[in-house]
Design a protein around this motif. Structure first.
Motif, PDB file in Angstrom:
ATOM      1  N   SER B 209       0.862  -1.178   0.000  1.00 16.69           N
ATOM      2  CA  SER B 209       0.000   0.000   0.000  1.00 16.69           C
ATOM      3  C   SER B 209       0.901   1.231   0.000  1.00 16.69           C
ATOM      4  O   SER B 209       2.128   1.086  -0.058  1.00 16.69           O
ATOM      5  CB  SER B 209      -0.920  -0.017   1.219  1.00 16.69           C
ATOM      6  N   SER B 212      -0.219   8.622   1.466  1.00 17.09           N
ATOM      7  CA  SER B 212      -0.816   8.668   2.771  1.00 17.09           C
ATOM      8  C   SER B 212      -2.135   7.894   2.828  1.00 17.09           C
ATOM      9  O   SER B 212      -2.743   7.831   3.900  1.00 17.09           O
ATOM     10  CB  SER B 212      -1.068  10.132   3.178  1.00 17.09           C
ATOM     11  N   GLU B 213      -2.529   7.268   1.731  1.00 16.37           N
ATOM     12  CA  GLU B 213      -3.764   6.478   1.726  1.00 16.37           C
ATOM     13  C   GLU B 213      -3.816   5.484   2.886  1.00 16.37           C
ATOM     14  O   GLU B 213      -4.848   5.330   3.540  1.00 16.37           O
ATOM     15  CB  GLU B 213      -3.912   5.756   0.374  1.00 16.37           C
ATOM     16  N   ASN B 215      -2.834   5.678   5.766  1.00 24.49           N
ATOM     17  CA  ASN B 215      -3.185   6.319   7.042  1.00 24.49           C
ATOM     18  C   ASN B 215      -4.695   6.389   7.242  1.00 24.49           C
ATOM     19  O   ASN B 215      -5.168   6.688   8.346  1.00 24.49           O
ATOM     20  CB  ASN B 215      -2.616   7.738   7.116  1.00 24.49           C
ATOM     21  N   HIS B 216      -5.448   6.132   6.206  1.00 24.31           N
ATOM     22  CA  HIS B 216      -6.907   6.202   6.304  1.00 24.31           C
ATOM     23  C   HIS B 216      -7.544   4.825   6.475  1.00 24.31           C
ATOM     24  O   HIS B 216      -8.754   4.726   6.538  1.00 24.31           O
ATOM     25  CB  HIS B 216      -7.483   6.912   5.073  1.00 24.31           C
ATOM     26  N   ASN B 217      -6.766   3.769   6.510  1.00 19.23           N
ATOM     27  CA  ASN B 217      -7.346   2.435   6.721  1.00 19.23           C
ATOM     28  C   ASN B 217      -6.357   1.487   7.416  1.00 19.23           C
ATOM     29  O   ASN B 217      -6.560   1.144   8.572  1.00 19.23           O
ATOM     30  CB  ASN B 217      -7.882   1.838   5.416  1.00 19.23           C
TER      31      ASN B 217
END
Lengths: 311, 311
Positions: B209, B212-213, B215-217
């Protein structure tokens, strides 16, 4: 609203959004850029799955591509309206002269984008997917009243009986398994949505990929990886694409891995996409309860945002 | 050629491709579509990371988006030239009147696309990345002789001393860990390339992954997931983006997870992207040897293709 009520409310969001759309002339744009992160960002991927009359480029980042200009339709999706990556990309798009639209419950995004659809606040972003996605899909002509009605019925059915899917959570829980979710075309974003719901609702690491790409890499690991017994393989499919169905069956035979097959319901890609998404909402919610984790709680993400604000 | 020689030969592919490019007038196209699967398909993602003057849409599937027409530059990448998904998408693009280019060592693709760059055969597709990617990047003006020379030097250095990275493989091997690879902007495809190399070279399941994506899941799972000790977290970064560096450090602090940080070398995004890719080639090769697996062998994928041909 209790988090379980937010999940059940998904179908009402479909109905609520029936007539919501942007007033925009699609003909005048060469490309569409959709910016968002996490539970809001998935909207861009869903649009890309279902709409391909123009190039759709999805941004999960602070920065926008060079090509963005006044021929670009730029859609910012941020439930809170304060996601720093989305604010940054949107400010850049405004500077470049793109036509900018936003879907948000408020925040800074509402202030900087005149052409916004304001949706109800106080939900978890990932539980507000209907509010965020449907207006864009309506605007692009992907969804319509017939499909929305069909979806409403299917989701009602699912909400009233999801025992079959709760059992998947039970199997994962009992074996402390690591979920691996495989999807099929054109539902590329659905396996990823499941992965993120496992992360946020159930607080477990999970990973996703899609056919037939996974046949070119994952397949080599499925047979021989160590820790093989620790993974739980879910395959979301529609049973319609014979070549893909063949791949699913050959992959299982050659690797000696059994997939838990979950078949989509619905008469169109749109309906099936959202049906499969909602099955994942229930599986991951059930796993959270079994693990004794609060499915709503994402305090760590909020804490991280606060730490970032300080600096 | 031994497989280890193919890996070492990567830098020579850079030199070999120095002057290779398509003779095409970029001005005349509104968008670029790149089609390919697996070790060939990654080329499209790399191009998307590094070039954004026009919308780049990457296809890892049989079908092409509706928008493809005579304003589309369509690039088919298939090392063998016989990948069925790529042949199918290319035939569709030809029908739609797109300008079609191909990079291949031969096969059916060479027959159906007049405007092809033919590259040396007998490599593993994933070990022919230089041959496949550089001509396109040259064509788009992303790479040039200075950068290719710099990359050549960095790769030579890496090939002659990769002990530091072999140690990562050793740690993964000793703990029978599941590799998780995190990347940072704009190297979105590099973490995925690592994942596929773990699959194909080392035959282990891995997942990737990007900040900063994530950091949202993912972040929500990192602290509380079961099996936490079984994962091995690698973070590929460049140390340059202060906001992203901050995120990396806060994420580690909040989740109590240590990332093995690998820092890119090189003076441009292009050089750093390929440097990071090649580090992954060595880590995954080393893990294969430690696991006593033949890193070259992808017989299961070949078997799957044969099973598909029967039907």
């Amino acid at each position: 609203m209790e988090y379980i009520e937010e999940i059940r409310q998904f179908k009402e969001q479909i109905k609520f959004s029936e007539d919501k759309k942007f007033d925009v002339n699609l003909e005048s744009f060469k490309n569409i850029v959709i910016s968002g992160m996490g539970g809001s960002g998935i909207v861009g991927n869903i649009v890309k799955d279902l709409y391909s009359n123009k190039p759709v480029v999805v941004i999960n980042d602070y920065n926008i591509p060079n090509f963005v200009d006044n021929s670009t339709l730029f859609v910012a999706v941020s439930y809170s309206g304060n996601t720093e990556e989305t604010i940054s990309s949107t400010e850049q798009a405004i500077k470049k002269g793109a036509k900018v639209l936003a879907i948000t419950s408020g925040g800074k995004l509402k202030e900087i984008v005149k052409d916004s659809i304001i949706i109800p606040s106080s939900f978890q972003p990932r539980a507000a997917l209907g509010y965020m996605a449907i207006p864009i899909l309506n605007t692009l002509g992907v969804s319509d009243k017939n499909q929305l009605n069909e979806l409403y019925e299917l989701l009602s059915e699912l909400d009233s009986n999801h025992d079959e899917f709760d059992n998947i959570a039970k199997e994962i829980f009992e074996g402390k398994k690591i979920p691996v979710i495989y999807g099929v075309p054109p539902y590329f974003s659905v396996s990823y949505r499941w992965k993120t719901q496992f992360n946020e609702n159930a607080k477990v690491i999970a990973y996703s990929s899609n056919f037939s790409e996974l046949n070119h890499n994952d397949t080599m690991a499925l047979k021989e990886t160590y820790r093989k017994r620790l993974f739980y393989f879910i395959c979301l499919h529609d049973g319609l694409d014979q070549r893909i169905e063949k791949r699913i069956s050959i992959t299982q035979n050659l690797t000696k891995v059994n997939f838990k097959l979950i078949k989509a319901k619905g008469s169109t890609f749109f309906v099936r996409e959202f049906y499969l998404i909602h099955v994942g909402d229930w599986v991951t919610y059930s796993l959270a309860l079994l693990r004794n984790k609060d499915p709503e709680n994402v305090r760590l993400i909020e804490k991280l945002k606060k730490e970032l604000e300080k600096s």
